[in-house]
Design a protein around this motif. Structure first.
Motif, PDB file in Angstrom:
ATOM      1  N   LEU A  51       0.806  -1.218   0.000  1.00 49.13           N
ATOM      2  CA  LEU A  51       0.000   0.000   0.000  1.00 49.13           C
ATOM      3  C   LEU A  51       0.844   1.276   0.000  1.00 49.13           C
ATOM      4  N   PRO A  52       1.826   1.438   0.916  1.00 42.87           N
ATOM      5  CA  PRO A  52       2.615   2.680   0.878  1.00 42.87           C
ATOM      6  C   PRO A  52       3.422   2.855  -0.400  1.00 42.87           C
ATOM      7  N   THR A  53       3.914   1.753  -0.969  1.00 39.97           N
ATOM      8  CA  THR A  53       4.691   1.858  -2.205  1.00 39.97           C
ATOM      9  C   THR A  53       3.809   2.289  -3.366  1.00 39.97           C
ATOM     10  N   THR A  63      10.319  -1.353   4.750  1.00 40.22           N
ATOM     11  CA  THR A  63       9.483  -0.316   4.143  1.00 40.22           C
ATOM     12  C   THR A  63      10.306   0.901   3.758  1.00 40.22           C
ATOM     13  N   LEU A  64      11.187   1.353   4.653  1.00 38.10           N
ATOM     14  CA  LEU A  64      11.965   2.566   4.410  1.00 38.10           C
ATOM     15  C   LEU A  64      12.857   2.416   3.184  1.00 38.10           C
ATOM     16  N   GLY A  65      13.493   1.258   3.042  1.00 35.03           N
ATOM     17  CA  GLY A  65      14.360   1.037   1.891  1.00 35.03           C
ATOM     18  C   GLY A  65      13.603   1.106   0.580  1.00 35.03           C
ATOM     19  N   LYS A  66      12.392   0.537   0.535  1.00 36.41           N
ATOM     20  CA  LYS A  66      11.604   0.557  -0.697  1.00 36.41           C
ATOM     21  C   LYS A  66      11.148   1.973  -1.038  1.00 36.41           C
ATOM     22  N   VAL A  67      10.735   2.740  -0.025  1.00 36.70           N
ATOM     23  CA  VAL A  67      10.324   4.120  -0.272  1.00 36.70           C
ATOM     24  C   VAL A  67      11.504   4.946  -0.765  1.00 36.70           C
ATOM     25  N   PHE A  68      12.689   4.690  -0.205  1.00 35.73           N
ATOM     26  CA  PHE A  68      13.899   5.381  -0.662  1.00 35.73           C
ATOM     27  C   PHE A  68      14.192   5.075  -2.125  1.00 35.73           C
ATOM     28  N   LEU A  69      14.030   3.826  -2.521  1.00 28.85           N
ATOM     29  CA  LEU A  69      14.280   3.440  -3.908  1.00 28.85           C
ATOM     30  C   LEU A  69      13.255   4.054  -4.860  1.00 28.85           C
ATOM     31  N   VAL A  70      12.012   4.238  -4.390  1.00 26.33           N
ATOM     32  CA  VAL A  70      11.019   4.943  -5.203  1.00 26.33           C
ATOM     33  C   VAL A  70      11.505   6.359  -5.501  1.00 26.33           C
ATOM     34  N   ASP A  71      12.051   7.023  -4.481  1.00 32.32           N
ATOM     35  CA  ASP A  71      12.561   8.383  -4.665  1.00 32.32           C
ATOM     36  C   ASP A  71      13.812   8.416  -5.532  1.00 32.32           C
ATOM     37  N   GLN A  72      14.461   7.265  -5.701  1.00 31.89           N
ATOM     38  CA  GLN A  72      15.611   7.155  -6.600  1.00 31.89           C
ATOM     39  C   GLN A  72      15.185   6.758  -8.007  1.00 31.89           C
ATOM     40  N   ASP A  73      13.870   6.846  -8.268  1.00 32.78           N
ATOM     41  CA  ASP A  73      13.281   6.584  -9.586  1.00 32.78           C
ATOM     42  C   ASP A  73      13.362   5.123 -10.012  1.00 32.78           C
ATOM     43  N   PHE A 114      16.364  10.732   4.676  1.00 33.82           N
ATOM     44  CA  PHE A 114      16.504   9.279   4.814  1.00 33.82           C
ATOM     45  C   PHE A 114      17.738   8.890   5.628  1.00 33.82           C
ATOM     46  N   SER A 115      18.813   9.682   5.532  1.00 36.48           N
ATOM     47  CA  SER A 115      20.043   9.321   6.250  1.00 36.48           C
ATOM     48  C   SER A 115      19.818   9.300   7.756  1.00 36.48           C
ATOM     49  N   SER A 116      19.047  10.260   8.272  1.00 40.25           N
ATOM     50  CA  SER A 116      18.772  10.288   9.712  1.00 40.25           C
ATOM     51  C   SER A 116      17.952   9.072  10.135  1.00 40.25           C
ATOM     52  N   ALA A 117      17.000   8.677   9.285  1.00 40.76           N
ATOM     53  CA  ALA A 117      16.158   7.520   9.611  1.00 40.76           C
ATOM     54  C   ALA A 117      16.976   6.235   9.642  1.00 40.76           C
TER      55      ALA A 117
END
Length: 418
Positions: A21-23, A226-236, A366-369
């Motif tokens: 869902l979040p992705t 979850t955080l890793g997948k959201v980060f990769l979304v932002d990396q296109d 993302f780095s802080s998280a």
């Protein structure tokens, strides 16, 4: 096989809610701050300890102690997911979809109490590592089917098609439970025993230690998924590409994480399995941190390595923590309640970390998280290494091999150790 099928069927909707869902919503332009609230869908998993005693105390003799709750909860999940498949998953329908996922979360969490109690009651202490490996692996297989695998299906077809496939998986688990018959001898004994209660858990020596270990391992394990997948979304990255790397991580979790932990527990004890698993998660978090800081690029190989290490750590920590919990719960007459309280500690850790990590990523980057996840791994490692073994009456957690092998679990059918 039935136990594995039940855990898969309750893990799939959790993967849909927490990963899929979040992705999907992020790929449609949803903000990180709005996604930070999605982990609250898992709130029933945290609060299920409040109604867990009812599952131990109230059930139909005709259906069986555990089957009385498994069947209606499976049916509820099936109906809710079917509705989500019909209306579709999009930013426009997100409010109704979230409500329906809360329903599936409540049903899956309630079913988990019944299935966890069944594992603690039906398996001897020597078989618990294997049983818990199946337990954790089944849940994770369901989670990865509902998360990465569903993302792949959504990428090639549609989100509704992906949810429909998960609905069929739930139906498969329901059919297993429908034709299963519980041991009748266990029911007659359970009726005569003292009623289950939350206070009964708290009064037992070592109970809070068991819950603390469960909480810390969950905090360390969950954030990177979850955080890793959201980060990769932002990396296109494409959604289906993220799904593929996540699905590969799921395979590693089940085979190396769960299977490896079960073997290590039998050979060297729970403490060693926990230590190695936490170290894997720590290294995985550091790799994600290096990508967010720009020290290294988010290539397929580096992101894949971070996912694999996190997957091994997650599977290993989950099996070890649940083995400790099952060993603890199986020695009393309220296995479902005890396992639920420990599992609620894990679920609270998962929900808190997922929400907090996304909130920090939205406000501080993302780095802080990912740095926070690394710190949590260090704290968990320290606690695991400092915790006393179950040979110490102050903390009977079965963290050493000798004490674990000497632990006996009462046989629910005869009252003798198994």
């Amino acid at each position: 096989m039935m136990i594995g099928a039940l855990y898969v069927s309750q893990g799939a909707p959790f993967g849909l809610a927490m990963d899929f869902l979040p992705t999907i919503l992020r790929s449609e332009g949803a903000s990180l701050s709005s996604l930070a609230w999605l982990p609250l869908i898992g709130l029933p998993w945290v609060l299920k300890f409040l109604w867990a005693p009812f599952l131990d105390n109230l059930w139909s003799p005709r259906l069986g102690k555990r089957r009385s709750w498994i069947l209606p909860m499976q049916a509820m999940i099936f109906v809710a997911l079917s509705a989500i498949a019909v209306i579709g998953v999009s930013e426009r329908t997100s409010s109704l979809v979230v409500i329906l996922f809360v329903v599936t979360s409540f049903a899956a969490a309630t079913q988990d109490t019944a299935t966890d109690g069944m594992v603690a009651e039906y398996f001897s202490s020597k078989m618990l590592p294997l049983a818990n490996a199946v337990q954790v692996a089944g849940t994770l297989v369901g989670f990865f089917l509902g998360g990465p695998a569903a993302l792949i299906v959504a990428g090639y077809f549609s989100a509704s098609t992906a949810v429909s496939v998960m609905t069929a998986i739930v139906l498969f688990g329901f059919l297993f439970a429908l034709f299963w018959r519980e041991r009748q001898a266990a029911h007659s004994v359970a009726r005569a025993e003292t009623k289950a209660s939350l206070a009964g858990f708290v009064r037992r020596p070592g109970a809070l230690n068991v819950a603390a270990i469960a909480f810390l391992t969950a905090v360390t394990a969950v954030g990177g998924f979850t955080l890793g997948k959201v980060f990769l979304v932002d990396q296109d990255w494409a959604v289906e590409q993220i799904g593929k790397i996540g699905l590969a991580g799921g395979g590693v979790t089940v085979v190396l994480g769960c299977g490896g932990a079960a073997l290590m527990i039998r050979l060297t004890g729970v403490r060693t399995a926990l230590t190695i698993s936490v170290l894997c998660s720590l290294i995985g978090s550091l790799l994600w941190l290096s990508m967010t800081l720009g020290v290294s690029s988010s290539t397929v190989w580096l992101a894949g390595l971070a996912v694999m290490l996190g997957s091994v750590g997650t599977g290993g920590m989950s099996v070890a923590a649940m083995t400790i919990a099952s060993c603890f719960a199986g020695t009393a007459n309220q296995a479902g309640t005890d396992m639920t309280i420990v599992q609620s500690s894990r679920d609270f850790g998962e929900m808190l970390t997922s929400s907090l990590a996304l909130t920090i990523a939205a406000s501080a980057g993302f780095s802080s998280a990912f740095a926070l996840l690394g710190v949590s791994a260090v704290i968990t490692l320290f606690v695991v290494r400092m915790e006393r073994t179950c040979s110490d009456n102050a903390a009977p957690l079965c963290l050493d091999l000798h004490a674990f092998q000497q632990t006996t679990v009462p046989d629910r059918t005869s009252g003798t150790p198994r």
